[in-house]
Design a protein around this motif. Structure first.
Motif, PDB file in Angstrom:
ATOM      1  N   LEU A 273      -7.341  -7.930   1.797  1.00 41.29           N
ATOM      2  CA  LEU A 273      -6.158  -7.646   0.986  1.00 41.29           C
ATOM      3  C   LEU A 273      -4.915  -8.296   1.593  1.00 41.29           C
ATOM      4  O   LEU A 273      -4.109  -8.912   0.881  1.00 41.29           O
ATOM      5  CB  LEU A 273      -5.961  -6.136   0.858  1.00 41.29           C
TER       6      LEU A 273
ATOM      7  N   ARG B   1     -19.118  -2.567   1.739  1.00 43.90           N
ATOM      8  CA  ARG B   1     -18.371  -3.402   2.675  1.00 43.90           C
ATOM      9  C   ARG B   1     -17.525  -2.496   3.560  1.00 43.90           C
ATOM     10  O   ARG B   1     -17.013  -1.481   3.092  1.00 43.90           O
ATOM     11  CB  ARG B   1     -17.476  -4.352   1.887  1.00 43.90           C
TER      12      ARG B   1
ATOM     13  N   GLU C  72     -10.854  -4.504  -4.580  1.00 44.90           N
ATOM     14  CA  GLU C  72     -10.260  -5.820  -4.364  1.00 44.90           C
ATOM     15  C   GLU C  72      -9.920  -6.487  -5.695  1.00 44.90           C
ATOM     16  O   GLU C  72      -8.872  -7.125  -5.826  1.00 44.90           O
ATOM     17  CB  GLU C  72     -11.212  -6.699  -3.553  1.00 44.90           C
TER      18      GLU C  72
ATOM     19  N   ALA D 206     -15.571  -1.487  -2.356  1.00 48.21           N
ATOM     20  CA  ALA D 206     -14.593  -2.488  -1.921  1.00 48.21           C
ATOM     21  C   ALA D 206     -14.445  -3.582  -2.970  1.00 48.21           C
ATOM     22  O   ALA D 206     -13.340  -4.086  -3.202  1.00 48.21           O
ATOM     23  CB  ALA D 206     -15.041  -3.085  -0.587  1.00 48.21           C
TER      24      ALA D 206
ATOM     25  N   GLU E 152     -12.792  -4.650   6.700  1.00 45.33           N
ATOM     26  CA  GLU E 152     -12.897  -5.993   6.128  1.00 45.33           C
ATOM     27  C   GLU E 152     -12.089  -6.092   4.834  1.00 45.33           C
ATOM     28  O   GLU E 152     -11.441  -7.108   4.571  1.00 45.33           O
ATOM     29  CB  GLU E 152     -14.365  -6.336   5.853  1.00 45.33           C
ATOM     30  N   LEU E 153     -12.132  -5.026   4.045  1.00 49.46           N
ATOM     31  CA  LEU E 153     -11.353  -5.010   2.808  1.00 49.46           C
ATOM     32  C   LEU E 153      -9.863  -5.054   3.133  1.00 49.46           C
ATOM     33  O   LEU E 153      -9.101  -5.780   2.484  1.00 49.46           O
ATOM     34  CB  LEU E 153     -11.678  -3.755   1.994  1.00 49.46           C
TER      35      LEU E 153
ATOM     36  N   GLY F  71     -14.460  -0.893   5.222  1.00 53.90           N
ATOM     37  CA  GLY F  71     -13.086  -0.831   4.756  1.00 53.90           C
ATOM     38  C   GLY F  71     -12.136  -1.688   5.568  1.00 53.90           C
ATOM     39  O   GLY F  71     -11.126  -2.179   5.047  1.00 53.90           O
TER      40      GLY F  71
END
Length: 225
Positions: free
Chosen positions: A66, A57, A37, A33, A61-62, A59
């Motif tokens: 984003l 992390r 990012e 992640a 949360e990513l 996905g």
């Protein structure tokens, strides 16, 4: 079209990236992640394919990060999570589509193209200039009805030029469209690519011309029939 693909399973990642490239996409693949990012913060991707099970992390949360950062690219989630609550959470967090693992590769590509069409990308269409016919969906180039064999990057370069016929395409635009992260680009790679493409077109009797604007870039125009 340039795709950011985030997947920590190397075998699956390599297979998907290969399939996307065969279908004309430029792909940057990352396994964490953090790296994804960072890439999304510096590169304007046409779409993002995101696995939720990442090592550093989650996905989800990513995905939220984003969207919070203003990344507007279509995001397609790939995951083994198939509970309705997971699907709803992903869509509510900003995902545009959701595909359960294991998945069919053709379906992934079709869904990705559908998302790109929704944001105005003219995919799966046919360009015609003079006697040159370029089918971006089937990845076929025909001149006077005869198939012309082009490499993936030659086809990509011609597609970029035909999408913007009459407009100048800079060398940097070629590099950003045709090469992903980690792919070495020599100082004269674009010049060599365009030279090779121009020779193929001339040999096939194409009624289009690629003009070189020194220090600026390249432009395609319709030639004399």
């Amino acid at each position: 079209m340039r795709i950011l693909y985030v997947e920590d399973n190397k075998a699956l990642g390599d297979a998907v990236a290969k399939a996307l490239r065969v279908n004309g996409f430029t792909v940057d693949t990352f396994t964490t992640a953090f790296d994804a990012e960072e890439a999304a913060a510096t590169t304007p991707y046409d779409a993002i394919v995101l696995d939720l099970g990442l090592p550093d992390r989650d996905g989800m949360e990513l995905l939220e990060a984003l969207r919070h950062a203003g990344v507007a690219s279509p995001i397609l989630l790939l995951t083994a999570r198939d509970a309705p609550s997971d699907v709803i959470a992903g869509l509510n967090a900003g995902a545009d589509d959701y595909l359960k693992k294991p998945f069919n590769m053709d379906e992934l590509i079709a869904r990705l193209r559908a998302q790109l069409r929704r944001v105005g990308q003219p995919l799966s269409i046919i360009f015609q200039e003079g006697n040159v016919n370029l089918d971006t969906s089937m990845r076929l180039c025909r001149i006077d009805g005869r198939d012309v064999d082009l490499s993936r990057r030659e086809f990509g370069a011609l597609e970029l030029l035909m999408r913007r016929t009459g407009n100048v395409i800079t060398k940097i635009a070629f590099e950003e469209t045709l090469y992903g992260f980690g792919e070495e680009v020599s100082s004269n790679a674009i010049e060599v690519l365009v030279h090779r493409l121009r020779k193929r077109l001339v040999a096939a009797g194409a009624q289009i011309e690629i003009h070189t604007l020194r220090g600026i870039g390249y432009m395609l125009t319709r030639g004399v029939s």
